[in-house]
Design an enzyme around this catalytic site. Sequence first.
Site, PDB file in Angstrom:
ATOM      1  N   LYS A 135       3.233   1.633  16.254  1.00  0.00           N
ATOM      2  CA  LYS A 135       4.272   1.585  15.479  1.00  0.00           C
ATOM      3  C   LYS A 135       4.346   2.742  14.254  1.00  0.00           C
ATOM      4  O   LYS A 135       5.474   3.253  14.170  1.00  0.00           O
ATOM      5  CB  LYS A 135       4.319   0.119  14.517  1.00  0.00           C
ATOM      6  CG  LYS A 135       5.532   0.000  13.598  1.00  0.00           C
ATOM      7  CD  LYS A 135       5.113  -1.423  12.833  1.00  0.00           C
ATOM      8  CE  LYS A 135       6.296  -1.279  11.762  1.00  0.00           C
ATOM      9  NZ  LYS A 135       6.051  -2.507  11.110  1.00  0.00           N
ATOM     10  N   GLN A 136       3.122   3.232  13.843  1.00  0.00           N
ATOM     11  CA  GLN A 136       3.197   4.182  12.790  1.00  0.00           C
ATOM     12  C   GLN A 136       1.874   4.716  12.684  1.00  0.00           C
ATOM     13  O   GLN A 136       0.846   4.453  13.166  1.00  0.00           O
ATOM     14  CB  GLN A 136       3.386   3.588  11.602  1.00  0.00           C
ATOM     15  CG  GLN A 136       2.547   2.616  10.845  1.00  0.00           C
ATOM     16  CD  GLN A 136       3.089   1.559   9.845  1.00  0.00           C
ATOM     17  OE1 GLN A 136       3.470   0.488  10.271  1.00  0.00           O
ATOM     18  NE2 GLN A 136       2.882   1.995   8.646  1.00  0.00           N
ATOM     19  N   GLU A 157       1.049  -2.095  13.017  1.00  0.00           N
ATOM     20  CA  GLU A 157       1.014  -3.335  13.223  1.00  0.00           C
ATOM     21  C   GLU A 157       1.557  -3.844  14.428  1.00  0.00           C
ATOM     22  O   GLU A 157       1.681  -5.123  14.597  1.00  0.00           O
ATOM     23  CB  GLU A 157       2.312  -3.830  12.205  1.00  0.00           C
ATOM     24  CG  GLU A 157       1.828  -3.553  10.653  1.00  0.00           C
ATOM     25  CD  GLU A 157       2.928  -3.784   9.434  1.00  0.00           C
ATOM     26  OE1 GLU A 157       4.006  -4.108  10.107  1.00  0.00           O
ATOM     27  OE2 GLU A 157       2.526  -4.034   8.489  1.00  0.00           O
ATOM     28  N   TRP A 214       0.658  -1.147  -0.027  1.00  0.00           N
ATOM     29  CA  TRP A 214      -0.013  -0.029   0.031  1.00  0.00           C
ATOM     30  C   TRP A 214       0.990   1.432   0.037  1.00  0.00           C
ATOM     31  O   TRP A 214       0.213   2.323  -0.318  1.00  0.00           O
ATOM     32  CB  TRP A 214      -0.798   0.125   1.156  1.00  0.00           C
ATOM     33  CG  TRP A 214      -0.252   0.131   2.515  1.00  0.00           C
ATOM     34  CD1 TRP A 214       0.809  -0.351   3.125  1.00  0.00           C
ATOM     35  CD2 TRP A 214      -0.657   1.488   3.525  1.00  0.00           C
ATOM     36  NE1 TRP A 214       1.149   0.177   4.284  1.00  0.00           N
ATOM     37  CE2 TRP A 214       0.281   1.147   4.669  1.00  0.00           C
ATOM     38  CE3 TRP A 214      -1.685   2.183   3.664  1.00  0.00           C
ATOM     39  CZ2 TRP A 214       0.290   2.048   5.711  1.00  0.00           C
ATOM     40  CZ3 TRP A 214      -1.533   3.164   4.627  1.00  0.00           C
ATOM     41  CH2 TRP A 214      -0.665   3.152   5.680  1.00  0.00           C
ATOM     42  N   ASP A 215       2.121   1.046   0.273  1.00  0.00           N
ATOM     43  CA  ASP A 215       3.107   2.352   0.171  1.00  0.00           C
ATOM     44  C   ASP A 215       2.874   3.124  -1.077  1.00  0.00           C
ATOM     45  O   ASP A 215       3.090   4.221  -1.149  1.00  0.00           O
ATOM     46  CB  ASP A 215       4.681   1.908   0.228  1.00  0.00           C
ATOM     47  CG  ASP A 215       4.458   0.635   1.375  1.00  0.00           C
ATOM     48  OD1 ASP A 215       3.914   0.100   1.612  1.00  0.00           O
ATOM     49  OD2 ASP A 215       5.975   0.809   1.864  1.00  0.00           O
TER      50      ASP A 215
HETATM   51  C1  BGC Z   1       4.942  -1.163   7.443  1.00  0.00           C
HETATM   52  C2  BGC Z   1       3.850  -1.120   6.534  1.00  0.00           C
HETATM   53  C3  BGC Z   1       4.514  -1.134   5.041  1.00  0.00           C
HETATM   54  C4  BGC Z   1       5.674  -2.230   4.920  1.00  0.00           C
HETATM   55  C5  BGC Z   1       6.610  -1.887   3.828  1.00  0.00           C
HETATM   56  C6  BGC Z   1       6.167  -2.283   7.446  1.00  0.00           C
HETATM   57  O1  BGC Z   1       7.275  -2.090   8.431  1.00  0.00           O
HETATM   58  O2  BGC Z   1       4.427  -1.340   8.734  1.00  0.00           O
HETATM   59  O3  BGC Z   1       3.236  -0.352   6.629  1.00  0.00           O
HETATM   60  O4  BGC Z   1       3.616  -1.282   4.134  1.00  0.00           O
HETATM   61  O5  BGC Z   1       6.544  -2.279   6.025  1.00  0.00           O
HETATM   62  O6  BGC Z   1       7.039  -0.773   3.442  1.00  0.00           O
END
Ligand code: BGC
Length: 776
Positions: free
Chosen positions: A596-597, A483, A352-353
């Site tokens: 986490k984000q 996550e 999804w990035d």
């Molecule tokens: C992030 C995800 C991301 C993935 C790839 C993960 O560490 O939590 O949001 O899609 O990395 O960049």
Amino acid sequence: MKNYIKVDEWKIIEEGFEPKYNLISESLFSLGNGRMGQRANFEEAYSGETLQGNYVAGVYYPDKTRVGWWKNGYPEYFAKVLNAANWVGIDVVIDGEQLDLAKCEVSSFRRELNMKEGYLKRTFHAKTTKGKEVDVEAVRFCSMVDDETGVIRYTITPVNFSGPITITSFIDGDVKNKDSNYDEKFWDEVSKASWSDGGYIQMRTRKTGFEVATGQKFTVSQNGPIQSIEKEKYVASEIKLDAVQGQAITLTKYAANLSSQNYPANTLVAELEKTLKAISAKGFEKMLAEQAEAWDKKWQHNDIIIKGDASAQQAIRFNIFQLNQTYTGEDDRLNIGPKGFTGEKYGGSTYWDTEAYCVPFYLATADQKVTRNLLLYRYKQLGKAIDNAKLLGFKDGAALYPMVTMDGTECHNEWEITFEEIHRNGAIAYAIFNYVRYTGDEQYLVDYGLEVLIAIARFWAQRVNWSEDKQLYVILGVTGPNEYENNVNNNWYTSTLATWCMKYTLEVAEKVEAADKTRFDALVARINFDKQKESAKFRDIIERMYYGYDAELGIFLQQDGYLDKEQILVKDLPASERPLNQKWSWDRILRSCYIKQADVLQGLYFFEENYDTDTIRRNYDFYEPRTVHESSLSPCVHAIIAAKLGDEARAYEFYLRTSRLDLDDYNNDTEDGCHITSMAGTWMSVVEGFGGMRVREGKLSFDPFLPEKWQSFSFKVGFRGTSLNITVRKDQVSVSNLSGPEIKVVINNQEHSLAVNNGVVVKSVTLYPPMPNSSK
Ligand code: BGC
């Protein structure tokens, strides 16, 4: 955090040979041209720590999934971008001893990535164990002009001796992926041959059957007998030279990688020969000049100029450079892996990035077709997204796009963390919205967009549950962008995105029906869209969705039960316990309040126009102090929100964290590759954060501020055919129309009309009051 990269506005420089940084530097100095790329491995043999990496875009291998306990619905494989034939190899033997920097005495070592002109240069002085000293200079690049090719100019000068030097220029297809699940090799040899001045290997991937022909053609500045060497998956030319003290010997190696994605497999060798002939006839100097010109064109649209802070300048250019090396938008079958061509992590797959982070960058800095190709990539995979949903029990054309994919098939390898992030379906719809909002290309909705939106909306309509208890719809068992919480109920971000998708789908359906009734009716018939019934269902869910909210704090609840957690702020965590994902058990992480984000804040970023500033501020004040930013995608969203709220110091702090993430190896993981997709987030921090750029009612608007440390910054954006330059100084903002039609822009809430070659200078004001007090 490391600090060994020298600051320079246009270059990434490493001085002095530090084997302990080699893996990191191999990532940082990576090269690419959208079609192929590679880590900055040495040309000559190196017995120290290294991760060999050459990649051909779109060529992957489905590696059988490895899990302890198989569950229905698991994808059978995890797709991997393949480490492909190594074409950079040049072995050097001096008086019977192999040149190997792990074994020689090395001095004057310097590696330089020239971002202005797009090449990598390495120089060093080495003394072999027998005391033979040489100076070496190696310059190489992946051509942006002839994008299936690369070239190396390798010059070696004997410093204190005359005598035999053997140079072996080779192509080695006997390579492996470090992340191979079963320690398998993924390539079989199809054919090979050597010529008097080069050779080739054609390899085929197991299972997927991609064929790639990799070849070389070389010239040497000094004559000597040349012998061909052929081994399994390997061709080389060995050149024996009588070197003379002080006289440089130059090998120029032209290389090409041609893939059966672009040519019938049985014509690859003939095409390869043609390509090699063409580039060697052009010659190194001309190729280099063309490379500089191609990069100059890119920089004209892309550059961000920061005055007064060389380290920030270097960092933003590094991010922009790497993004342009990774994806050029020429081919709608290609996408942007989180590590681009700089490493194997994340399998080179699409996440999804792309939609959430990369789309804004390409929208503003490249031709509109580049983003359109990113959208078309998903459009073409719609059938597979519908199949993915079917496998999980959904029906009637509901689509669930994969979280991780190469060709549209889901290939994640973690259920709770990755798979349950169904929010990615929403990001794909959001990218359509973002593209149309930015470009005004509503025809895209008629041609492709609506079909994708209906399929996504159908998924959400089936994924919700009616809660008897709440008398509202709920969404159970998901993982949000954070996550560090899995299998949660009613993740606010996911639920908000789900209803937004349905709303947007209904809006677009009306629009398309009004714009082109014939096409609309044809689509409705083809996909069996029962407009009345399905729209009514969407509306019902939109109206009666449950969203967690805490009235006392005035915040959206990230998910059910979030406030039951022990609320200790990140600032009260001992530094020795960070990063949590390396220091704590997963059990402890899941029970903690640490995020986490960006999660709720990701939603507020996407839909900021739907919320008043106080609401955004309360949520930012609450969630920011609980966020550990252990995903590289996180700080940029916080930077943009902080900037909007007038928390300028924090906005700058977040920006620094994202912009030098790889250069300073902030998260101790650059050796795996660079964080390519989050580099787009760095760009967003400057343009949307400090520049305050938004698209509102079809117009670009800016509410900028200048970070205290900077004297000024400027950036360029393209908008609907007009190219604009925006410069922000301490006391003024100027916007000028560099080319294209007259355009209306809004600066600090005031509209201005700019004809070509005209600009406006506005006294800068802070639109939002500064943060009263931050809870950090
Ligand atoms: C992030 C995800 C991301 C993935 C790839 C993960 O560490 O939590 O949001 O899609 O990395 O960049």
